[in-house]
Design an enzyme around this catalytic site. Structure first.
Site, short mmCIF file in Angstrom:
data_model
loop_
_atom_site.label_atom_id
_atom_site.label_comp_id
_atom_site.label_asym_id
_atom_site.label_seq_id
_atom_site.Cartn_x
_atom_site.Cartn_y
_atom_site.Cartn_z
N ARG A 81 0.83 -1.20 0.00
CA ARG A 81 0.00 0.00 0.00
C ARG A 81 0.87 1.26 0.00
NH1 ARG A 81 -5.80 0.42 -0.09
NH2 ARG A 81 -6.17 2.66 0.09
N ILE A 92 -8.21 5.27 0.29
CA ILE A 92 -7.70 6.16 1.34
C ILE A 92 -6.21 6.38 1.06
CG2 ILE A 92 -7.36 6.43 3.83
CD1 ILE A 92 -10.30 6.30 2.92
N ASN A 143 -12.06 16.46 -0.90
CA ASN A 143 -12.86 15.27 -1.18
C ASN A 143 -14.34 15.63 -1.10
OD1 ASN A 143 -13.47 12.40 -1.49
ND2 ASN A 143 -14.05 12.43 0.67
N THR A 144 -15.16 14.94 -1.85
CA THR A 144 -16.60 15.09 -1.72
C THR A 144 -17.16 13.77 -1.22
OG1 THR A 144 -18.67 15.58 -2.86
CG2 THR A 144 -16.96 14.57 -4.20
N HIS A 145 -18.05 13.87 -0.21
CA HIS A 145 -18.60 12.67 0.42
C HIS A 145 -20.12 12.76 0.42
CE1 HIS A 145 -18.73 9.24 3.12
NE2 HIS A 145 -19.59 9.89 3.86
N ASP A 198 -7.73 14.81 5.54
CA ASP A 198 -6.63 14.73 6.52
C ASP A 198 -6.28 13.25 6.70
OD1 ASP A 198 -8.62 15.22 9.59
OD2 ASP A 198 -8.57 13.60 8.12
N GLY A 212 -7.39 11.05 8.53
CA GLY A 212 -8.47 10.13 8.93
C GLY A 212 -9.32 9.74 7.72
N ASP A 260 -12.56 10.57 5.96
CA ASP A 260 -13.65 11.57 5.88
C ASP A 260 -13.73 12.43 7.13
OD1 ASP A 260 -15.60 8.97 4.31
OD2 ASP A 260 -14.38 10.54 3.36
C1 GRF Z 1 -20.10 10.56 -5.31
O1 GRF Z 1 -21.38 10.65 -4.71
C2 GRF Z 1 -19.03 10.58 -4.27
O2 GRF Z 1 -19.33 11.41 -3.18
C3 GRF Z 1 -19.02 9.15 -3.82
O3 GRF Z 1 -19.20 8.39 -4.99
C4 GRF Z 1 -19.90 9.19 -5.94
C5 GRF Z 1 -19.05 9.28 -7.17
O4 GRF Z 1 -19.86 9.65 -8.21
N1 GRF Z 1 -17.79 8.82 -3.17
P1 GRF Z 1 -19.20 10.02 -9.65
O5 GRF Z 1 -18.14 8.98 -9.94
O6 GRF Z 1 -18.64 11.41 -9.53
O7 GRF Z 1 -20.37 9.95 -10.60
#
Ligand code: GRF
Length: 202
Positions: free
Chosen positions: A67, A94, A109-111, A143, A145, A147
């Site tokens: 990894r 990660i 990141n988007t969650h 960071d 961790g 999310d």
């Molecule tokens: C998004 O909702 C992201 O937050 C999550 O997986 C999805 C990815 O969607 N981790 P895409 O690949 O951008 O369509």
């Protein structure tokens, strides 16, 4: 500003950034995507990047001894494009110490949940199973961790009785794509400071 975007799947968040930059112009938006990376082959996110004429790279964990070597290779592959900001848009790995040493503080990141609720790889499923009445999405700095980094912005999405995971996730993604486009543009245009858990965008 130079953006490198990391994907693992359909890449609709990547596509939202590509469409916004094409519509607004990189100058006015404040950033251009210079490369797209993934942890796996054969995903639509890479096809979207190729369609946009962007350089792409794939770093698969199984191609490395361990990894840590994968993490170092990913950091190298990203660094080659000299990004100002790295965006994880559905990147399902990660990253480790080396990646964060090089890109911490400029890795977003988007969650698909309202952190700190429902972190991890199944945020949508977990919110649904828990019976949450609202959930949503979070754009945050990464960071060390999972999310857990400083939150930049969040969007709220109602949970409907008839929702299953994919219906809810699709509705979250409609909010998420707009939020990510807005946040990345503001970070790129205005600059920002991270003060503990607070993010101040100038
Ligand atoms: C998004 O909702 C992201 O937050 C999550 O997986 C999805 C990815 O969607 N981790 P895409 O690949 O951008 O369509």
């Amino acid at each position: 500003r130079r953006l490198v975007v990391l994907v693992s799947g359909s890449g609709t968040n990547l596509q939202a950034l590509l469409d916004e930059i094409a519509a607004t112009g990189a100058e006015a938006y404040g950033a251009e995507i210079v490369a797209v990376g993934a942890d796996r082959e054969g995903i639509e996110g890479i096809v979207r990047a190729e369609r946009a004429g962007l350089p792409t790279f794939v770093c698969r964990v199984k191609d490395f001894a361990d990894r840590q070597e994968w993490d170092a290779a990913l950091a190298e592959a990203v660094a080659a494009h000299e990004p100002d900001l790295v965006v994880s848009a559905g990147f399902m790995k990660i990253v480790g110490k080396e990646f964060l040493a090089r890109f911490g503080g400029r890795f977003v990141n988007t969650h698909p949940a309202l952190l700190p609720s429902f972190p991890g790889a199944h945020g949508v499923r977990d919110a649904l199973a828990y019976g949450a009445r609202v959930t949503g999405c979070t754009v945050h700095f990464v960071d060390d961790g999972v999310d857990t980094g400083p939150i930049i912005a969040q969007g709220v999405v109602e949970v409907r009785d008839e929702d299953d995971e994919s219906a809810l996730h699709e509705r979250i993604k409609e909010v998420e794509r707009r939020l990510l486009v807005e946040v990345v543009g503001r970070l790129a245009r205005n600059g920002y400071r991270i003060e503990g858990r607070k993010v101040v965008i100038q």
